[in-house]
Design an enzyme around this catalytic site. Sequence first.
Site, PDB file in Angstrom:
ATOM      1  N   LYS A   1      92.444  69.007 -44.358  1.00  9.76           N
ATOM      2  CA  LYS A   1      93.765  68.461 -44.705  1.00  9.76           C
ATOM      3  C   LYS A   1      94.486  67.957 -43.454  1.00  9.76           C
ATOM      4  CE  LYS A   1      96.178  70.908 -47.797  1.00  9.76           C
ATOM      5  NZ  LYS A   1      97.232  71.719 -48.478  1.00  9.76           N
TER       6      LYS A   1
ATOM      7  N   ALA B   1      97.257  70.911 -56.263  1.00 15.19           N
ATOM      8  CA  ALA B   1      96.650  72.247 -56.219  1.00 15.19           C
ATOM      9  C   ALA B   1      95.546  72.254 -55.164  1.00 15.19           C
ATOM     10  CB  ALA B   1      96.080  72.613 -57.588  1.00 15.19           C
ATOM     11  N   ASN B   2      95.489  73.309 -54.380  1.00 15.10           N
ATOM     12  CA  ASN B   2      94.446  73.428 -53.365  1.00 15.10           C
ATOM     13  C   ASN B   2      93.142  73.887 -54.010  1.00 15.10           C
ATOM     14  OD1 ASN B   2      95.885  72.787 -50.897  1.00 15.10           O
ATOM     15  ND2 ASN B   2      96.976  74.728 -51.134  1.00 15.10           N
TER      16      ASN B   2
ATOM     17  N   ARG C   1      99.396  83.256 -48.666  1.00 12.52           N
ATOM     18  CA  ARG C   1      99.283  83.418 -50.115  1.00 12.52           C
ATOM     19  C   ARG C   1      99.362  84.900 -50.449  1.00 12.52           C
ATOM     20  NH1 ARG C   1      95.333  79.859 -53.814  1.00 12.52           N
ATOM     21  NH2 ARG C   1      96.664  78.327 -52.802  1.00 12.52           N
TER      22      ARG C   1
ATOM     23  N   SER D   1     109.229  73.081 -48.283  1.00  9.57           N
ATOM     24  CA  SER D   1     108.505  71.808 -48.119  1.00  9.57           C
ATOM     25  C   SER D   1     107.988  71.264 -49.449  1.00  9.57           C
ATOM     26  CB  SER D   1     107.332  72.015 -47.148  1.00  9.57           C
ATOM     27  OG  SER D   1     106.445  72.995 -47.667  1.00  9.57           O
TER      28      SER D   1
ATOM     29  N   ASP E   1     103.131  79.486 -49.262  1.00 13.96           N
ATOM     30  CA  ASP E   1     102.038  79.095 -50.154  1.00 13.96           C
ATOM     31  C   ASP E   1     102.294  79.791 -51.494  1.00 13.96           C
ATOM     32  OD1 ASP E   1      99.286  77.595 -49.690  1.00 13.96           O
ATOM     33  OD2 ASP E   1      98.866  79.245 -51.048  1.00 13.96           O
TER      34      ASP E   1
ATOM     35  N   THR F   1     106.040  67.744 -50.446  1.00 13.57           N
ATOM     36  CA  THR F   1     104.690  67.740 -51.026  1.00 13.57           C
ATOM     37  C   THR F   1     104.672  66.850 -52.261  1.00 13.57           C
ATOM     38  OG1 THR F   1     104.409  69.995 -50.220  1.00 13.57           O
ATOM     39  CG2 THR F   1     102.781  69.210 -51.810  1.00 13.57           C
TER      40      THR F   1
ATOM     41  N   LYS G   1      94.481  80.233 -42.891  1.00 18.20           N
ATOM     42  CA  LYS G   1      95.152  80.686 -44.117  1.00 18.20           C
ATOM     43  C   LYS G   1      95.332  82.195 -44.045  1.00 18.20           C
ATOM     44  CE  LYS G   1      96.501  78.614 -48.009  1.00 18.20           C
ATOM     45  NZ  LYS G   1      96.838  77.190 -48.226  1.00 18.20           N
TER      46      LYS G   1
ATOM     47  N   ALA H   1      98.723  73.759 -60.047  1.00  7.86           N
ATOM     48  CA  ALA H   1      98.791  75.228 -60.068  1.00  7.86           C
ATOM     49  C   ALA H   1      97.675  75.773 -59.183  1.00  7.86           C
ATOM     50  CB  ALA H   1      98.691  75.713 -61.502  1.00  7.86           C
TER      51      ALA H   1
HETATM   52  N1  PHE Z   1     100.967  75.679 -48.628  1.00  8.53           N
HETATM   53  C1  PHE Z   1     100.873  74.732 -47.565  1.00  8.53           C
HETATM   54  C2  PHE Z   1      99.577  73.945 -47.711  1.00  8.53           C
HETATM   55  O1  PHE Z   1      98.674  74.363 -48.410  1.00  8.53           O
HETATM   56  C3  PHE Z   1     100.905  75.467 -46.261  1.00  8.53           C
HETATM   57  C4  PHE Z   1     101.941  75.100 -45.244  1.00  8.53           C
HETATM   58  C5  PHE Z   1     103.084  74.397 -45.540  1.00  8.53           C
HETATM   59  C6  PHE Z   1     101.700  75.451 -43.945  1.00  8.53           C
HETATM   60  C7  PHE Z   1     103.965  74.057 -44.551  1.00  8.53           C
HETATM   61  C8  PHE Z   1     102.583  75.121 -42.950  1.00  8.53           C
HETATM   62  C9  PHE Z   1     103.712  74.439 -43.265  1.00  8.53           C
HETATM   63  O2  PHE Z   1      99.415  72.886 -47.138  1.00  8.53           O
END
Ligand code: PHE
Length: 340
Positions: free
Chosen positions: A62, A249-250, A38, A139, A108, A143, A74, A227
């Site tokens: 996760k 959103a995380n 990030r 990705s 991220d 997602t 992270k 977001a």
């Molecule tokens: N931003 C992704 C998440 O929060 C992080 C990620 C994606 C890490 C793909 C590795 C591969 O899950």
Amino acid sequence: MSDFMHEQVIVRRGARSGAPIIVAVHSTALGQAIGGCRIKPYPDWRDGLTDALRLSAAMSEKCALAGLPNGGGKTVVALTSDTDRRDALLDVGDVIAALGGAYATGPDVGTSPDDMAVIAGRTPHVFCRPVSAGGSGDSSEATAIGVVAALQAVAQDRFGSADLTRRTFALLGLGRVGTHVFRMLSATGARLVAADVDPTRKALAGSSWVSPEQCLTAEVDILVPAALGGLLTPQSVPALRCAAVVGPANNQLDDPSTAVLLHDRGILWAPDVIVSAGGIIHATAVELRHESPAQVTARLHAIGGTLTEILHQARASGTTPASAAASAAHSRFSSHRTIQ
Ligand code: PHE
């Protein structure tokens, strides 16, 4: 026992950029720690450290809930106006390289597959480089597919039908993942409003566009936070007018106790650690297990089944989905059961 549960946390002033480079490795109990990089401004770099600590712990949950043989980590770079991004990315690569494989990163908030290619100049432990550079690429569509599977599971659980065309949505955040979710929901014909703090996103949303405040408190079936985290607080929860909150959103809750406030208001909160797993599922399936597109899609759809199971467990034990998810994750840590 101390409340410091991370295996290691590195804070290093980047040799090139001078920026604080923060890498938090929460756990490698199930395997290599993974979690995105990030890069964004923070009021103070210490806020970036706090973010990295919370986000990496969430990544452990996760991975465990997605059945992956990985732990959580992270990277956070607290950006200042004079940070050279490329230098910062190379500095990130050096810190990750020094960890010798304990942790691998990915995109991220504030980073892209092209940025992963820069990090890859310093370490092989990086997911989601562009497909042209040998990685699994962006990705965010994966997602979003996982988010839609989660929305269907919640629609079934809460409204008795998985058919999203009959539901209304408020989508908060039109970044990479949010944009895909917007397109997928619009394609079903579902009624939706959407917002972003960045006014240039209005062109995408068209007549669905509302202000972020209107979006958060819209009277809809499902609020979809896509977001930054921390939007569910003791101040915002009383103002919500939705039946469920389900988004990628995380760290949506400002504090774990906010899950109880949602529960008491009769609002179903789908744990973000389940809803947002599509990215890591896609990246690891493609890059580590070399799975076919059909296998990957099946894994993304399985997010719906996982969520349904957690909602049932929560109901059966009279707890919140948040605490049912946390206990399911912890039982996986202790039993070490993962997919192969
Ligand atoms: N931003 C992704 C998440 O929060 C992080 C990620 C994606 C890490 C793909 C590795 C591969 O899950």
